[in-house]
Structures are given as C-alpha cells and as structure tokens.
Design a protein around this motif. Structure first.
Motif, PDB file in Angstrom:
ATOM      1  N   MET A   1      12.310  -6.528   0.299  1.00  0.00           N
ATOM      2  CA  MET A   1      12.171  -5.190  -0.377  1.00  0.00           C
ATOM      3  C   MET A   1      10.941  -5.420  -1.559  1.00  0.00           C
ATOM      4  O   MET A   1      10.143  -4.362  -1.633  1.00  0.00           O
ATOM      5  CB  MET A   1      13.289  -4.538  -0.663  1.00  0.00           C
ATOM      6  CG  MET A   1      13.336  -3.057  -1.438  1.00  0.00           C
ATOM      7  SD  MET A   1      12.823  -1.959   0.051  1.00  0.00           S
ATOM      8  CE  MET A   1      12.885  -0.725  -0.907  1.00  0.00           C
ATOM      9  N   ASN A   2      11.478  -6.514  -2.427  1.00  0.00           N
ATOM     10  CA  ASN A   2      10.561  -6.912  -3.563  1.00  0.00           C
ATOM     11  C   ASN A   2       9.178  -7.047  -3.151  1.00  0.00           C
ATOM     12  O   ASN A   2       8.115  -6.482  -3.797  1.00  0.00           O
ATOM     13  CB  ASN A   2      11.010  -7.792  -4.427  1.00  0.00           C
ATOM     14  CG  ASN A   2      12.453  -7.595  -5.067  1.00  0.00           C
ATOM     15  OD1 ASN A   2      12.746  -6.135  -5.579  1.00  0.00           O
ATOM     16  ND2 ASN A   2      13.224  -8.286  -5.491  1.00  0.00           N
ATOM     17  N   GLU A   3       9.027  -7.715  -2.148  1.00  0.00           N
ATOM     18  CA  GLU A   3       7.858  -8.181  -1.578  1.00  0.00           C
ATOM     19  C   GLU A   3       6.860  -6.895  -1.026  1.00  0.00           C
ATOM     20  O   GLU A   3       5.701  -6.673  -1.510  1.00  0.00           O
ATOM     21  CB  GLU A   3       7.877  -9.021  -0.569  1.00  0.00           C
ATOM     22  CG  GLU A   3       6.505  -9.738  -0.106  1.00  0.00           C
ATOM     23  CD  GLU A   3       6.650 -10.739   1.163  1.00  0.00           C
ATOM     24  OE1 GLU A   3       5.998 -10.698   1.962  1.00  0.00           O
ATOM     25  OE2 GLU A   3       7.745 -11.525   0.749  1.00  0.00           O
ATOM     26  N   PHE A   4       7.628  -6.020  -0.468  1.00  0.00           N
ATOM     27  CA  PHE A   4       6.838  -4.593  -0.004  1.00  0.00           C
ATOM     28  C   PHE A   4       6.522  -3.747  -1.462  1.00  0.00           C
ATOM     29  O   PHE A   4       5.357  -3.293  -1.267  1.00  0.00           O
ATOM     30  CB  PHE A   4       8.000  -3.847   0.730  1.00  0.00           C
ATOM     31  CG  PHE A   4       7.231  -2.565   1.221  1.00  0.00           C
ATOM     32  CD1 PHE A   4       6.344  -2.600   2.270  1.00  0.00           C
ATOM     33  CD2 PHE A   4       7.604  -1.250   0.595  1.00  0.00           C
ATOM     34  CE1 PHE A   4       5.814  -1.213   2.588  1.00  0.00           C
ATOM     35  CE2 PHE A   4       7.223  -0.158   1.141  1.00  0.00           C
ATOM     36  CZ  PHE A   4       6.129   0.070   2.170  1.00  0.00           C
ATOM     37  N   LEU A   5       7.414  -3.524  -2.186  1.00  0.00           N
ATOM     38  CA  LEU A   5       7.030  -3.033  -3.488  1.00  0.00           C
ATOM     39  C   LEU A   5       6.000  -3.708  -4.138  1.00  0.00           C
ATOM     40  O   LEU A   5       5.019  -2.872  -4.720  1.00  0.00           O
ATOM     41  CB  LEU A   5       8.301  -2.779  -4.173  1.00  0.00           C
ATOM     42  CG  LEU A   5       9.343  -1.934  -3.882  1.00  0.00           C
ATOM     43  CD1 LEU A   5      10.468  -1.841  -4.825  1.00  0.00           C
ATOM     44  CD2 LEU A   5       8.856  -0.513  -3.528  1.00  0.00           C
ATOM     45  N   ALA A   6       5.893  -5.032  -4.261  1.00  0.00           N
ATOM     46  CA  ALA A   6       4.866  -5.436  -5.000  1.00  0.00           C
ATOM     47  C   ALA A   6       3.500  -5.178  -4.135  1.00  0.00           C
ATOM     48  O   ALA A   6       2.322  -5.003  -4.757  1.00  0.00           O
ATOM     49  CB  ALA A   6       4.884  -7.150  -5.063  1.00  0.00           C
ATOM     50  N   ARG A   7       3.517  -5.076  -2.820  1.00  0.00           N
ATOM     51  CA  ARG A   7       2.215  -4.912  -2.126  1.00  0.00           C
ATOM     52  C   ARG A   7       1.788  -3.257  -2.123  1.00  0.00           C
ATOM     53  O   ARG A   7       0.660  -3.181  -2.539  1.00  0.00           O
ATOM     54  CB  ARG A   7       2.715  -5.014  -0.548  1.00  0.00           C
ATOM     55  CG  ARG A   7       1.462  -4.851   0.328  1.00  0.00           C
ATOM     56  CD  ARG A   7       1.460  -5.214   1.789  1.00  0.00           C
ATOM     57  NE  ARG A   7       1.955  -6.587   1.945  1.00  0.00           N
ATOM     58  CZ  ARG A   7       2.596  -7.003   2.896  1.00  0.00           C
ATOM     59  NH1 ARG A   7       2.797  -6.340   3.853  1.00  0.00           N
ATOM     60  NH2 ARG A   7       2.831  -8.288   3.017  1.00  0.00           N
ATOM     61  N   VAL A   8       2.781  -2.424  -2.244  1.00  0.00           N
ATOM     62  CA  VAL A   8       2.621  -1.161  -2.807  1.00  0.00           C
ATOM     63  C   VAL A   8       1.780  -0.952  -4.150  1.00  0.00           C
ATOM     64  O   VAL A   8       0.833  -0.244  -4.336  1.00  0.00           O
ATOM     65  CB  VAL A   8       3.870  -0.057  -2.617  1.00  0.00           C
ATOM     66  CG1 VAL A   8       3.718   1.326  -3.281  1.00  0.00           C
ATOM     67  CG2 VAL A   8       4.313  -0.087  -1.013  1.00  0.00           C
ATOM     68  N   ASN A   9       2.307  -1.902  -5.263  1.00  0.00           N
ATOM     69  CA  ASN A   9       1.686  -1.672  -6.449  1.00  0.00           C
ATOM     70  C   ASN A   9       0.203  -2.154  -6.379  1.00  0.00           C
ATOM     71  O   ASN A   9      -0.657  -1.829  -7.467  1.00  0.00           O
ATOM     72  CB  ASN A   9       2.376  -2.559  -7.276  1.00  0.00           C
ATOM     73  CG  ASN A   9       3.707  -1.937  -7.781  1.00  0.00           C
ATOM     74  OD1 ASN A   9       3.738  -0.791  -7.572  1.00  0.00           O
ATOM     75  ND2 ASN A   9       4.724  -2.665  -8.115  1.00  0.00           N
ATOM     76  N   THR A  10      -0.453  -3.030  -5.252  1.00  0.00           N
ATOM     77  CA  THR A  10      -1.653  -3.568  -5.374  1.00  0.00           C
ATOM     78  C   THR A  10      -2.414  -2.404  -4.918  1.00  0.00           C
ATOM     79  O   THR A  10      -3.844  -2.662  -4.850  1.00  0.00           O
ATOM     80  CB  THR A  10      -1.742  -4.634  -4.365  1.00  0.00           C
ATOM     81  OG1 THR A  10      -1.229  -4.562  -3.113  1.00  0.00           O
ATOM     82  CG2 THR A  10      -0.954  -5.761  -4.932  1.00  0.00           C
ATOM     83  N   TRP A  11      -2.040  -1.299  -4.195  1.00  0.00           N
ATOM     84  CA  TRP A  11      -2.834  -0.333  -3.882  1.00  0.00           C
ATOM     85  C   TRP A  11      -3.373   0.418  -4.903  1.00  0.00           C
ATOM     86  O   TRP A  11      -2.822   0.521  -6.005  1.00  0.00           O
ATOM     87  CB  TRP A  11      -1.828   0.683  -2.768  1.00  0.00           C
ATOM     88  CG  TRP A  11      -1.353   0.035  -1.625  1.00  0.00           C
ATOM     89  CD1 TRP A  11      -1.690  -1.152  -0.923  1.00  0.00           C
ATOM     90  CD2 TRP A  11      -0.359   0.645  -0.655  1.00  0.00           C
ATOM     91  NE1 TRP A  11      -0.942  -1.312   0.009  1.00  0.00           N
ATOM     92  CE2 TRP A  11      -0.177  -0.391   0.398  1.00  0.00           C
ATOM     93  CE3 TRP A  11       0.282   1.711  -0.738  1.00  0.00           C
ATOM     94  CZ2 TRP A  11       0.872  -0.079   1.318  1.00  0.00           C
ATOM     95  CZ3 TRP A  11       1.253   2.003   0.207  1.00  0.00           C
ATOM     96  CH2 TRP A  11       1.533   1.139   1.239  1.00  0.00           C
ATOM     97  N   SER A  12      -4.523   1.401  -4.331  1.00  0.00           N
ATOM     98  CA  SER A  12      -5.076   2.365  -5.592  1.00  0.00           C
ATOM     99  C   SER A  12      -3.901   3.383  -5.919  1.00  0.00           C
ATOM    100  O   SER A  12      -3.105   3.510  -5.207  1.00  0.00           O
ATOM    101  CB  SER A  12      -6.412   3.133  -5.043  1.00  0.00           C
ATOM    102  OG  SER A  12      -5.788   3.857  -3.951  1.00  0.00           O
ATOM    103  N   ARG A  13      -4.284   3.929  -7.005  1.00  0.00           N
ATOM    104  CA  ARG A  13      -3.292   4.775  -7.495  1.00  0.00           C
ATOM    105  C   ARG A  13      -3.211   6.087  -6.790  1.00  0.00           C
ATOM    106  O   ARG A  13      -2.168   6.560  -6.410  1.00  0.00           O
ATOM    107  CB  ARG A  13      -3.691   5.492  -8.898  1.00  0.00           C
ATOM    108  CG  ARG A  13      -2.817   6.400  -9.262  1.00  0.00           C
ATOM    109  CD  ARG A  13      -2.780   6.493 -11.129  1.00  0.00           C
ATOM    110  NE  ARG A  13      -2.799   5.410 -12.177  1.00  0.00           N
ATOM    111  CZ  ARG A  13      -1.716   4.706 -12.251  1.00  0.00           C
ATOM    112  NH1 ARG A  13      -0.399   5.223 -11.913  1.00  0.00           N
ATOM    113  NH2 ARG A  13      -1.546   3.664 -12.882  1.00  0.00           N
ATOM    114  N   ALA A  14      -4.396   6.468  -6.092  1.00  0.00           N
ATOM    115  CA  ALA A  14      -4.163   7.584  -5.080  1.00  0.00           C
ATOM    116  C   ALA A  14      -3.253   7.574  -3.929  1.00  0.00           C
ATOM    117  O   ALA A  14      -2.573   8.205  -3.275  1.00  0.00           O
ATOM    118  CB  ALA A  14      -5.536   8.164  -4.504  1.00  0.00           C
ATOM    119  N   MET A  15      -3.512   5.988  -3.331  1.00  0.00           N
ATOM    120  CA  MET A  15      -2.819   5.660  -2.222  1.00  0.00           C
ATOM    121  C   MET A  15      -1.196   5.790  -2.452  1.00  0.00           C
ATOM    122  O   MET A  15      -0.356   5.861  -1.557  1.00  0.00           O
ATOM    123  CB  MET A  15      -3.016   4.223  -1.799  1.00  0.00           C
ATOM    124  CG  MET A  15      -4.468   4.204  -0.954  1.00  0.00           C
ATOM    125  SD  MET A  15      -4.491   5.035   0.552  1.00  0.00           S
ATOM    126  CE  MET A  15      -3.377   3.700   1.414  1.00  0.00           C
TER     127      MET A  15
END
Length: 195
Positions: A1-15
């Motif tokens: 779960m933490n890995e998935f959230l870390a990947r989401v944080n690398t996306w652009s702000r709009a994404m």
C-alpha cells in the motif's frame, strides 16, 4: 500500500487530484448502494414501529353509540379461517339444538358465498376474501323452546347471522322451524395468488 501511495505521489498534481476524486466518487457510490440503502431500510422500519407504538399507546375514546353497540352485541371477533369457522358453527348448532327440547332436528351446510369487499372494509388483507358459510336448520319444538333456540343461535360467537326464519304450525303445540345461519370467514383469494 505504501509503495502504491509513493507511486501516486510521483504523479503530476492534476493526475493526483483526478485519482483522489475518482477514489472518493467510487467510495461514495459504493456506500450509497449498500450502507445508505440499509440505513434507509432500518430507518423506515423504525418509523413504522414507532407509529405502531404510538397507535397502541393512544387511548381509545368510545362514543356512546359504540358503547351501546358493544353492550348490545357483545365483543367483536374477527372472522376465522374457513375450516375453523365452518367446524365451529356446526359444533355450536348441534350443541344448541341438543341443549333444548327439540325434535326431528336437521342441520345441513348448504353453501358458501363470497361477500363484497366493501362489506367489512379493513378486515380482509391483500389476497384474502370474505365468505359467508350458510347452513340450514330444521326442527320441531314448542314456542318457548323455539325462542330459546333462536336466542342461543343469535348469541353464539360462532354464528354471525340468523335469517330466513319460517314457522309452520304442526299438531298440538309443536311448530316446525326452518331457518338459516351464517358464519363469516376469511379465505385465500385466488386473485391474490401469483403463479
């Protein structure tokens, strides 16, 4: 779960905004389709129970005409099932005839007829029909005993109506009596059944 959230944080702000808006929308729709409907159902049941409790706790105020009717006619009972009503009426007729000095007595259950739904509004539920079970009685007795028999028939809780009384004078003090009795019963209506 933490890995998935870390990947989401690398996306652009709009994404990230689009992703979290989608997650919140899907979560709300799932909640609305399951928990909210369950809550609404429980709330409706609770409201219905509350209304029933209020109805039971509301004092009944009887008008003088209703009090006089209860005094004159006795306690009111709801119609029974067809089998129970027919059997109870038959037993009551035989008991009344045997308790008086009558002769040549006959009892025949002749027919049953459907009653109009407007006859007793609110008694029959959906899928039920009111019927009158009719029986014919013949016997011979003296005038005094005839009055006692008719009085007992009318006073019986198992007989709802006495009608078509015909008297024929016989030899001596004896009188031949022909009359009909009715028991009102509830049956399952064929219109209420689904196939």
């Amino acid at each position: 779960m933490n890995e998935f959230l870390a990947r989401v944080n690398t996306w652009s702000r709009a994404m990230q905004w689009a992703f979290w808006a989608s997650v919140i929308t899907i979560s709300f729709l799932l909640w609305d389709a399951t928990i909210a409907q369950l809550d609404a159902s429980w709330s409706a049941q609770a409201d219905e129970i509350e209304l029933q409790i209020k109805e039971v706790n509301t004092p009944i105020l009887l008008t003088s005409s209703v009090k006089n009717s209860v005094t004159a006619f006795g306690a009111i009972t709801l119609p029974r099932s067809k089998a129970a009503g027919a059997a109870a009426m038959t037993d009551a007729v035989h008991a009344i005839l045997h308790s008086h000095n009558v002769k040549d007595d006959e009892y025949t259950r002749t027919k049953s007829s459907k009653m109009k739904n407007s006859a007793m509004r609110g008694i029959a539920n959906s899928g039920q029909q009111l019927e009158a079970i009719i029986g014919d009685i013949r016997f011979e007795a003296t005038q005094e005993n005839i009055l006692k028999v008719i009085s007992d028939l009318e006073g019986s809780p198992w007989i709802d109506a006495v009608s078509d009384i015909r008297l024929t004078k016989k030899d001596g003090r004896m009188i031949r009596v022909d009359l009909s009795v009715e028991a009102w019963v509830l049956t399952t209506s064929s219109r209420g059944r689904r196939r």
